[in-house]
Design an enzyme around this catalytic site. Sequence first.
Site, short mmCIF file in Angstrom:
data_model
loop_
_atom_site.label_atom_id
_atom_site.label_comp_id
_atom_site.label_asym_id
_atom_site.label_seq_id
_atom_site.Cartn_x
_atom_site.Cartn_y
_atom_site.Cartn_z
CG ASP A 31 -1.92 0.90 0.82
OD1 ASP A 31 -3.26 0.54 1.67
OD2 ASP A 31 -1.67 2.17 1.19
CB THR A 93 -4.35 5.65 -8.26
OG1 THR A 93 -3.07 6.49 -8.11
CG2 THR A 93 -4.50 4.46 -7.40
CB THR A 117 -17.26 0.92 -7.50
OG1 THR A 117 -19.00 2.00 -7.15
CG2 THR A 117 -16.74 1.62 -8.57
CG ASP A 118 -22.82 0.67 -6.41
OD1 ASP A 118 -22.05 1.58 -6.61
OD2 ASP A 118 -23.98 0.54 -6.14
CD GLU A 119 -19.81 5.71 -6.40
OE1 GLU A 119 -19.71 6.22 -7.44
OE2 GLU A 119 -19.96 6.03 -5.53
CE1 TYR A 138 -13.89 4.72 -6.75
CE2 TYR A 138 -15.90 5.20 -7.09
CZ TYR A 138 -15.28 5.15 -6.96
OH TYR A 138 -14.77 3.29 -6.27
CE LYS A 142 -12.81 0.91 -8.79
NZ LYS A 142 -11.71 0.11 -8.49
CG HIS A 264 -25.27 12.95 -6.98
ND1 HIS A 264 -25.86 14.18 -5.26
CD2 HIS A 264 -25.19 12.51 -5.69
CE1 HIS A 264 -25.42 13.50 -3.89
NE2 HIS A 264 -25.01 12.27 -4.75
N1 LIG Z 1 -16.03 2.08 0.22
C1 LIG Z 1 -17.27 1.63 -1.13
O1 LIG Z 1 -17.89 2.05 -0.43
C2 LIG Z 1 -17.14 1.30 -1.96
C3 LIG Z 1 -18.11 0.70 -2.95
C4 LIG Z 1 -18.28 0.20 -4.38
C5 LIG Z 1 -15.91 -0.30 -4.62
N2 LIG Z 1 -15.42 0.39 -3.44
C6 LIG Z 1 -14.13 -0.56 -4.05
O2 LIG Z 1 -13.38 -1.10 -3.41
C7 LIG Z 1 -12.17 -0.40 -3.13
C8 LIG Z 1 -11.22 0.11 -2.24
O3 LIG Z 1 -12.40 1.05 -1.08
P1 LIG Z 1 -12.31 1.89 -0.06
O4 LIG Z 1 -13.15 2.13 0.36
O5 LIG Z 1 -11.60 0.72 0.92
O6 LIG Z 1 -10.94 2.84 -0.50
P2 LIG Z 1 -9.90 3.61 0.83
O7 LIG Z 1 -9.90 5.22 0.22
O8 LIG Z 1 -10.82 4.14 1.91
O9 LIG Z 1 -9.15 2.68 0.67
C9 LIG Z 1 -8.20 2.34 -0.79
C10 LIG Z 1 -6.15 2.42 -0.46
O10 LIG Z 1 -5.85 2.77 -1.73
C11 LIG Z 1 -4.41 2.83 -1.72
N3 LIG Z 1 -3.56 3.53 -2.30
C12 LIG Z 1 -4.26 4.82 -2.46
N4 LIG Z 1 -3.80 4.89 -4.45
C13 LIG Z 1 -2.88 3.81 -4.07
C14 LIG Z 1 -0.98 3.55 -5.02
N5 LIG Z 1 -0.66 4.42 -5.58
N6 LIG Z 1 -0.99 2.47 -4.40
C15 LIG Z 1 -1.21 1.47 -3.12
N7 LIG Z 1 -2.03 1.73 -3.00
C16 LIG Z 1 -2.88 2.68 -3.31
C17 LIG Z 1 -4.63 3.49 0.07
O11 LIG Z 1 -3.59 3.94 0.34
C18 LIG Z 1 -5.68 3.26 0.61
O12 LIG Z 1 -5.08 2.22 1.59
C19 LIG Z 1 -11.41 0.68 -4.54
O13 LIG Z 1 -11.28 0.28 -6.03
C20 LIG Z 1 -13.20 0.93 -4.51
O14 LIG Z 1 -13.08 1.78 -5.59
C21 LIG Z 1 -15.15 1.29 -2.63
#
Ligand SMILES: NC(=O)c1ccc[n+]([C@@H]2O[C@H](COP(=O)([O-])OP(=O)(O)OC[C@H]3O[C@@H](n4cnc5c(N)ncnc54)[C@H](O)[C@@H]3O)[C@@H](O)[C@H]2O)c1
Length: 316
Positions: A31, A93, A117-119, A138, A142, A264
């Site tokens: 990470d 990223t 993601t569902d988005e 975003y 994705k 939105h």
């Molecule tokens: N949280 C939600 O509701 C949700 C819903 C659907 C999908 N997701 C997806 O799930 C995944 C995780 O989401 P989350 O909510 O845990 O996100 P988060 O923002 O809490 O965590 C993201 C993590 O990625 C790491 N990161 C960011 N850029 C990086 C890089 N260049 N190299 C290495 N690490 C890097 C960050 O340090 C962090 O630990 C994402 O792909 C997100 O799109 C999230």
Amino acid sequence: MKVMIVGGAGFIGSAFVREANRRGMKPLVADLLTYAGRRENLVGTDHDFVRADVRSEDIHGLIKEFSPDVVVNFAAETHVDRSIYKPQEFVTTNVLGSVNLLEAARKFDFSYVHISTDEVYGEECGDENSPLRPSSPYSASKASADLFVKAYVRTYGIKSVIVRPSNNYGPRQFPEKLIPKVIIRTLLDTHVPIYGDGKTERDWIYVEDTAKVILDLVERGEMRGEVHNIPGGQRYSVVDVIKMVGEVMGKDVRVKFVNDRPGHDRRYCMTSKLRYTVTPIREGLRKTVEWYLENRWWWEPLTNDKFFLDDEPWRV
Ligand SMILES: NC(=O)c1ccc[n+]([C@@H]2O[C@H](COP(=O)([O-])OP(=O)(O)OC[C@H]3O[C@@H](n4cnc5c(N)ncnc54)[C@H](O)[C@@H]3O)[C@@H](O)[C@H]2O)c1
């Protein structure tokens, strides 16, 4: 099974590390530790850790050395408001970082689990085969990455699967996101901004449920480019969720209606071919509120963040 978790210091990634531990695995977490990724999220877990950027060639060296059976990619820029404010990192990223791992999957023999993601479906209801209609920078990033995963499966025959969870909530979620924002701002006795009319609907899932479903897929091991939606099946508007959080906290949540976030989506509402049980939302919210009440040390240093403080933080 040797599991490498990229982005494992974030919200869902760290819940996934805990689930892996419960099933007897000691994963390697890689990470970058951006603002959302914190070693604090991994307190009490059994893992090896390396600080690494998903966009860098170094990640190939790590994969070669660790020789994982599975790489799960949670690394992403994840906040829609930030993507409106400054989209570039979402491309590097979320898109280039994912392609970098796909390149590694061409060279080394592992299964690549891609977290989407569902988005990506936009506001039309649908299933795993529905067209991608992303609205924000975003969700566009994705959706782009998902298309690359499909292309790599088809062109190079890599082993992969795409997972699309709905809105997660639970412990260790960064305070920029709705539910922790409501809890923390209410504890701090400040108002909670509501974008537009607050009637936008999201499908809520408790983070531990998501982690379990993803690890079930990893253990099942079918990696032929399938898409798996993970909805929570509990759709509520922002206003309804805020009301429920207030009830769980036993406090009045002060709200302030502000301008709507540009682009939105009114709702997300996908179905899934998977079958699993989920935590009822009131129970999940109770656990979440308890965690934030007991872990002030975790969130107090994060409360000077623009995306927690501003009412319309996407404004440049
Ligand atoms: N949280 C939600 O509701 C949700 C819903 C659907 C999908 N997701 C997806 O799930 C995944 C995780 O989401 P989350 O909510 O845990 O996100 P988060 O923002 O809490 O965590 C993201 C993590 O990625 C790491 N990161 C960011 N850029 C990086 C890089 N260049 N190299 C290495 N690490 C890097 C960050 O340090 C962090 O630990 C994402 O792909 C997100 O799109 C999230």
